[in-house]
Write an enzyme that holds these catalytic residues in place. Structure first.
Site, PDB file in Angstrom:
ATOM      1  N   GLU A  78       0.843  -1.198   0.000  1.00 38.66           N
ATOM      2  CA  GLU A  78       0.000   0.000   0.000  1.00 38.66           C
ATOM      3  C   GLU A  78       0.876   1.244   0.000  1.00 38.66           C
ATOM      4  O   GLU A  78       2.078   1.175   0.297  1.00 38.66           O
ATOM      5  CB  GLU A  78      -0.963  -0.017   1.198  1.00 38.66           C
ATOM      6  CG  GLU A  78      -2.010  -1.116   1.064  1.00 38.66           C
ATOM      7  CD  GLU A  78      -3.180  -0.983   2.026  1.00 38.66           C
ATOM      8  OE1 GLU A  78      -3.156  -0.115   2.906  1.00 38.66           O
ATOM      9  OE2 GLU A  78      -4.123  -1.777   1.894  1.00 38.66           O
ATOM     10  N   HIS A 119      -9.731   9.847   1.727  1.00 33.65           N
ATOM     11  CA  HIS A 119      -9.303   8.718   0.891  1.00 33.65           C
ATOM     12  C   HIS A 119      -9.429   9.128  -0.566  1.00 33.65           C
ATOM     13  O   HIS A 119     -10.471   9.631  -0.979  1.00 33.65           O
ATOM     14  CB  HIS A 119     -10.161   7.478   1.173  1.00 33.65           C
ATOM     15  CG  HIS A 119      -9.500   6.219   0.690  1.00 33.65           C
ATOM     16  ND1 HIS A 119      -9.357   5.936  -0.638  1.00 33.65           N
ATOM     17  CD2 HIS A 119      -8.927   5.193   1.364  1.00 33.65           C
ATOM     18  CE1 HIS A 119      -8.716   4.776  -0.763  1.00 33.65           C
ATOM     19  NE2 HIS A 119      -8.446   4.303   0.440  1.00 33.65           N
ATOM     20  N   ARG A 136      -1.025   9.151   0.691  1.00 30.74           N
ATOM     21  CA  ARG A 136      -2.465   9.271   0.493  1.00 30.74           C
ATOM     22  C   ARG A 136      -2.930  10.727   0.342  1.00 30.74           C
ATOM     23  O   ARG A 136      -3.788  11.027  -0.475  1.00 30.74           O
ATOM     24  CB  ARG A 136      -3.148   8.636   1.709  1.00 30.74           C
ATOM     25  CG  ARG A 136      -4.558   8.265   1.466  1.00 30.74           C
ATOM     26  CD  ARG A 136      -5.076   7.427   2.612  1.00 30.74           C
ATOM     27  NE  ARG A 136      -5.006   6.019   2.296  1.00 30.74           N
ATOM     28  CZ  ARG A 136      -5.587   5.081   3.040  1.00 30.74           C
ATOM     29  NH1 ARG A 136      -6.249   5.406   4.112  1.00 30.74           N
ATOM     30  NH2 ARG A 136      -5.502   3.823   2.698  1.00 30.74           N
ATOM     31  N   HIS A 168     -12.263  10.038   5.455  1.00 28.40           N
ATOM     32  CA  HIS A 168     -12.052   8.600   5.637  1.00 28.40           C
ATOM     33  C   HIS A 168     -11.568   8.250   7.034  1.00 28.40           C
ATOM     34  O   HIS A 168     -12.011   7.277   7.631  1.00 28.40           O
ATOM     35  CB  HIS A 168     -11.017   8.151   4.603  1.00 28.40           C
ATOM     36  CG  HIS A 168     -10.713   6.695   4.623  1.00 28.40           C
ATOM     37  ND1 HIS A 168     -11.665   5.739   4.346  1.00 28.40           N
ATOM     38  CD2 HIS A 168      -9.557   6.013   4.873  1.00 28.40           C
ATOM     39  CE1 HIS A 168     -11.121   4.538   4.423  1.00 28.40           C
ATOM     40  NE2 HIS A 168      -9.852   4.671   4.763  1.00 28.40           N
ATOM     41  N   ARG A 199      -2.160   9.505   8.357  1.00 26.01           N
ATOM     42  CA  ARG A 199      -2.018   8.096   8.736  1.00 26.01           C
ATOM     43  C   ARG A 199      -1.421   7.275   7.597  1.00 26.01           C
ATOM     44  O   ARG A 199      -1.847   7.387   6.447  1.00 26.01           O
ATOM     45  CB  ARG A 199      -3.387   7.522   9.095  1.00 26.01           C
ATOM     46  CG  ARG A 199      -3.382   6.041   9.390  1.00 26.01           C
ATOM     47  CD  ARG A 199      -4.788   5.508   9.561  1.00 26.01           C
ATOM     48  NE  ARG A 199      -5.543   5.556   8.331  1.00 26.01           N
ATOM     49  CZ  ARG A 199      -6.205   4.531   7.798  1.00 26.01           C
ATOM     50  NH1 ARG A 199      -6.208   3.364   8.410  1.00 26.01           N
ATOM     51  NH2 ARG A 199      -6.878   4.660   6.683  1.00 26.01           N
TER      52      ARG A 199
HETATM   53  C1  LIG Z   1     -14.334   1.890   4.264  1.00 32.29           C
HETATM   54  C2  LIG Z   1     -13.180   1.854   5.229  1.00 32.29           C
HETATM   55  C3  LIG Z   1     -12.063   1.071   4.934  1.00 32.29           C
HETATM   56  C4  LIG Z   1     -10.982   1.044   5.828  1.00 32.29           C
HETATM   57  N1  LIG Z   1      -9.929   0.224   5.544  1.00 32.29           N
HETATM   58  C5  LIG Z   1      -8.938   0.097   6.469  1.00 32.29           C
HETATM   59  C6  LIG Z   1      -7.886  -0.843   6.284  1.00 32.29           C
HETATM   60  O1  LIG Z   1      -7.854  -1.587   5.297  1.00 32.29           O
HETATM   61  N2  LIG Z   1      -6.925  -0.920   7.233  1.00 32.29           N
HETATM   62  C7  LIG Z   1      -6.918  -0.127   8.349  1.00 32.29           C
HETATM   63  O2  LIG Z   1      -6.024  -0.232   9.171  1.00 32.29           O
HETATM   64  N3  LIG Z   1      -7.911   0.750   8.548  1.00 32.29           N
HETATM   65  C8  LIG Z   1      -8.927   0.877   7.649  1.00 32.29           C
HETATM   66  N4  LIG Z   1      -9.938   1.766   7.885  1.00 32.29           N
HETATM   67  C9  LIG Z   1      -9.946   2.489   9.160  1.00 32.29           C
HETATM   68  C10 LIG Z   1     -10.351   1.516  10.245  1.00 32.29           C
HETATM   69  O3  LIG Z   1     -11.420   0.728   9.794  1.00 32.29           O
HETATM   70  C11 LIG Z   1     -10.762   2.233  11.510  1.00 32.29           C
HETATM   71  O4  LIG Z   1      -9.808   3.169  11.875  1.00 32.29           O
HETATM   72  C12 LIG Z   1     -10.928   1.253  12.656  1.00 32.29           C
HETATM   73  O5  LIG Z   1     -11.816   0.250  12.257  1.00 32.29           O
HETATM   74  C13 LIG Z   1     -11.429   1.952  13.880  1.00 32.29           C
HETATM   75  O6  LIG Z   1     -11.839   0.995  14.815  1.00 32.29           O
HETATM   76  P1  LIG Z   1     -12.639   1.483  16.091  1.00 32.29           P
HETATM   77  O7  LIG Z   1     -12.929   0.266  16.881  1.00 32.29           O
HETATM   78  O8  LIG Z   1     -11.915   2.586  16.720  1.00 32.29           O
HETATM   79  O9  LIG Z   1     -13.969   2.140  15.482  1.00 32.29           O
HETATM   80  P2  LIG Z   1     -15.178   1.518  14.674  1.00 32.29           P
HETATM   81  O10 LIG Z   1     -14.842   0.199  14.096  1.00 32.29           O
HETATM   82  O11 LIG Z   1     -15.661   2.561  13.745  1.00 32.29           O
HETATM   83  O12 LIG Z   1     -16.250   1.260  15.795  1.00 32.29           O
HETATM   84  C14 LIG Z   1     -16.850   2.330  16.482  1.00 32.29           C
HETATM   85  C15 LIG Z   1     -18.026   1.797  17.233  1.00 32.29           C
HETATM   86  O13 LIG Z   1     -18.561   2.827  18.045  1.00 32.29           O
HETATM   87  C16 LIG Z   1     -19.962   2.844  17.893  1.00 32.29           C
HETATM   88  N5  LIG Z   1     -20.476   4.162  18.254  1.00 32.29           N
HETATM   89  C17 LIG Z   1     -20.459   5.316  17.556  1.00 32.29           C
HETATM   90  N6  LIG Z   1     -21.060   6.293  18.260  1.00 32.29           N
HETATM   91  C18 LIG Z   1     -21.450   5.741  19.425  1.00 32.29           C
HETATM   92  C19 LIG Z   1     -22.111   6.241  20.567  1.00 32.29           C
HETATM   93  N7  LIG Z   1     -22.483   7.516  20.657  1.00 32.29           N
HETATM   94  N8  LIG Z   1     -22.361   5.387  21.580  1.00 32.29           N
HETATM   95  C20 LIG Z   1     -21.976   4.093  21.510  1.00 32.29           C
HETATM   96  N9  LIG Z   1     -21.329   3.568  20.449  1.00 32.29           N
HETATM   97  C21 LIG Z   1     -21.069   4.390  19.430  1.00 32.29           C
HETATM   98  C22 LIG Z   1     -20.194   2.420  16.467  1.00 32.29           C
HETATM   99  O14 LIG Z   1     -21.508   1.978  16.260  1.00 32.29           O
HETATM  100  C23 LIG Z   1     -19.165   1.312  16.354  1.00 32.29           C
HETATM  101  O15 LIG Z   1     -19.652   0.121  16.882  1.00 32.29           O
HETATM  102  C24 LIG Z   1     -11.015   1.823   7.009  1.00 32.29           C
HETATM  103  C25 LIG Z   1     -12.130   2.604   7.276  1.00 32.29           C
HETATM  104  C26 LIG Z   1     -13.206   2.627   6.414  1.00 32.29           C
HETATM  105  C27 LIG Z   1     -14.401   3.473   6.736  1.00 32.29           C
END
Ligand SMILES: Cc1cc2nc3c(=O)[nH]c(=O)nc-3n(C[C@H](O)[C@H](O)[C@H](O)COP(=O)(O)OP(=O)(O)OC[C@H]3O[C@@H](n4cnc5c(N)ncnc54)[C@H](O)[C@@H]3O)c2cc1C
Length: 521
Positions: free
Chosen positions: A115, A234, A280, A339, A374
């Site tokens: 990547e 992105h 990026r 993103h 990032r």
């Molecule tokens: C389309 C896409 C592709 C990506 N591809 C990659 C990749 O290939 N590799 C990589 O490293 N990163 C990637 N990323 C970034 C990565 O997915 C995220 O940074 C990572 O998943 C974040 O994890 P998290 O657990 O912090 O948040 P999330 O997985 O977003 O989870 C957040 C949680 O909090 C909950 N929430 C939100 N508001 C509230 C609230 N008020 N009260 C209670 N719960 C709440 C949501 O419902 C969810 O369950 C990508 C992101 C996207 C959008």
């Protein structure tokens, strides 16, 4: 307000950070606040590329850390970059043990994707572009089998209760469209894993729930926020009119896909020596410039993948099919979309926020790993590393034990955010706080956010969104330079030398906003 006391550790969110932390806290009793059914609503399940980790014998954590520091454009915390990259391998092995079916080579190694801005092919993947969904499925399966973890599906957090600088409770309500009156949940400790804020923008790759609400909630409670102006766009979100915009993963460019415009010109070669594999932010700005010039940027996978895109990148192929595009014979229209939020709730190396009894992991946090930009696939990695760190830190202060299941009953009378106001906020962010910013646009944004807040601020969820939007716009206005993903057309140069991270509270941002509002009155 109705109050519920529990000995459980309260985890806000149900993405990778939340699930992994809950598993690492077992057997300590945990309650997860999950707005959706597990697996839905989280960015984690949508991740396509995979997880960055130096798994190849010829690669090294040092090289991964160096690439992370370089991509972050002078504002990465070197100690955090070393910590995270050194832990990466152990987490991939752990996820493998937990049942993630990573793509493997014939001799048992991991298939690694290349990547942008990585000096090595170092992203572990699952079934091409299914990494997020498959990792989440494996963890959800384990969480469902772990008796210490209670998941409250259909609930969301809206407010933190703080007593003498310490978080003592968290207001939760029903997460459906009508919401409910809040219930104050007082647990043993609070871990925020509520994701980033991409959905605050009208053009985004993030799920609809990811609108900076958890960052805003912590900011409203007084937590220190770091680097909020650093939002990553992105380059290759599919420009097909869907909200959110489906993603054409960067791994496609790693495979050799090229970017062209409606004239068939391959425009990245003139922009950067690494062309499509430039950092990026560079690619996002070039795509944005093509879009602004009406030159319709497109990702061309025809020569390099042909029909194979349908088996090697099933998510991309499905989104194309849904929109009547056959990527084997035609290029995919793309646009730069919000993103990833590098900024967030400031944490130290132990995952601790500035408020007592509060830990943060994943995209809601700002650990210093990403700086101004990032490195691809460091997002999931950071969520894993800090989920475990937070779990260990919380376990050190919360004794083992058992706790009865929580039974929450919600009463009617909720105050959901007004959909028109949310739309106006998102459009403001895309129009004025987007890929390229200037003082005039940022001031317009701050005034509009203030007006929306004053008209629609009776909804706590909406206030959480406007808090984060205010922090992003105010910090972007204050940073009078262009650095990483933060591009100011009126200050196109970076300050000489290493940059400084920004740290501000919501009160600091509100002071800037009210000053701007006064300027026009
Ligand atoms: C389309 C896409 C592709 C990506 N591809 C990659 C990749 O290939 N590799 C990589 O490293 N990163 C990637 N990323 C970034 C990565 O997915 C995220 O940074 C990572 O998943 C974040 O994890 P998290 O657990 O912090 O948040 P999330 O997985 O977003 O989870 C957040 C949680 O909090 C909950 N929430 C939100 N508001 C509230 C609230 N008020 N009260 C209670 N719960 C709440 C949501 O419902 C969810 O369950 C990508 C992101 C996207 C959008």
């Amino acid at each position: 307000m109705q109050t519920v006391e529990t000995d459980r550790i309260v985890i806000v969110g149900a993405g990778l950070g939340a699930l992994y932390a809950a598993l690492k806290l077992a057997p300590r009793p945990v309650v997860m606040i999950s707005p959706e059914t597990l697996g839905e609503g989280a960015s984690s399940a949508w991740a396509q590329g995979g997880v960055a980790a130096a798994m190849d014998a010829a690669d090294s954590a040092q090289s991964h850390a160096a690439d992370t520091v370089k991509a972050g454009d002078g504002t990465v915390d070197h100690g955090i970059a070393d910590l995270v990259t050194q832990e990466a391998r152990a987490h991939i092995l752990d996820l493998t043990e937990l049942g993630t079916p990573f793509d493997r080579t014939k001799d048992g190694g991991y298939v690694m994707s290349r990547e942008a801005a990585h000096s090595f092919a170092r992203v572990v993947r699952v079934k091409g572009d299914q990494a997020g969904a498959e990792i989440m499925a494996a963890l959800i399966d384990k969480v469902r089998q772990t008796p210490s973890i209670q998941v409250l599906e259909g609930t969301m957090a809206t407010e933190l209760e703080v007593t003498e600088g310490r978080v003592t409770g968290i207001a939760v309500e029903a997460a459906d469209d009508l919401r409910s009156l809040p219930v104050m949940l007082r647990g043993a400790a609070v871990l925020l894993a509520g994701g980033g804020s991409g959905g605050l923008y009208a053009l985004t790759t993030n799920p609809p729930r990811i609108r900076g609400q958890v960052i805003g909630m912590a900011a409203r409670a007084g937590a220190m926020i770091a680097d909020p102006e650093f939002v990553q766009f992105h380059p290759t979100a599919m420009d097909v009119g869907e909200d959110p915009a489906p993603l054409a993963t960067e791994a496609l460019r790693g495979e050799g896909a090229i970017l062209i415009n409606d004239l068939g010109e391959r425009f990245m070669q003139a922009v950067h020596p690494d062309a499509e594999l430039a950092p990026r932010d560079v690619v996002a700005r070039a795509i944005f410039a093509q879009s602004q010039a009406g030159r319709r940027p497109m990702l061309d996978t025809r020569d390099v993948l042909g029909e194979a895109i349908k088996t090697q990148f099933p998510s991309v192929a499905e989104a194309c099919a849904r929109n009547g595009i056959d990527p084997a014979v035609e290029p995919i229209p793309v646009a730069a979309a919000a993103h990833y939020h590098m900024g967030g709730i400031a944490t130290d190396e132990h995952g601790r926020a500035s408020l007592g009894n509060l830990w943060v992991c994943g995209e809601a946090s700002s650990t210093g790993l990403h700086g101004a930009n990032r490195l691809a696939s460091n997002g999931l990695l950071e969520a894993l590393v800090f989920a475990r760190i937070c779990a260990e830190e919380i376990a050190a202060v919360v004794p083992e034990g058992t706790a009865p299941l929580i039974n929450l009953t919600f009463e009617e009378g909720g105050n959901p955010p007004d959909p028109m106001a949310v739309r106006a906020l998102r459009e403001t962010m895309t129009s004025h706080v987007g890929v390229v910013r200037d003082a005039s646009g940022l001031k317009t944004a701050l005034r509009k956010i203030a007006a929306l807040e004053s008209d629609y601020g009776s909804s706590m969820s909406f206030l959480n969104m406007t808090a984060t939007a205010t922090l992003i716009a105010a910090a972007a206005l204050t940073r009078k330079e262009s650095r990483g993903a933060h591009e100011r057309s009126d200050y196109p140069e970076a300050f000489p030398g290493d940059g400084e991270r920004s740290r501000l509270t919501l009160n600091d941002a509100l002071a800037i906003r009210s000053q701007i509002c006064k300027e026009t009155s």
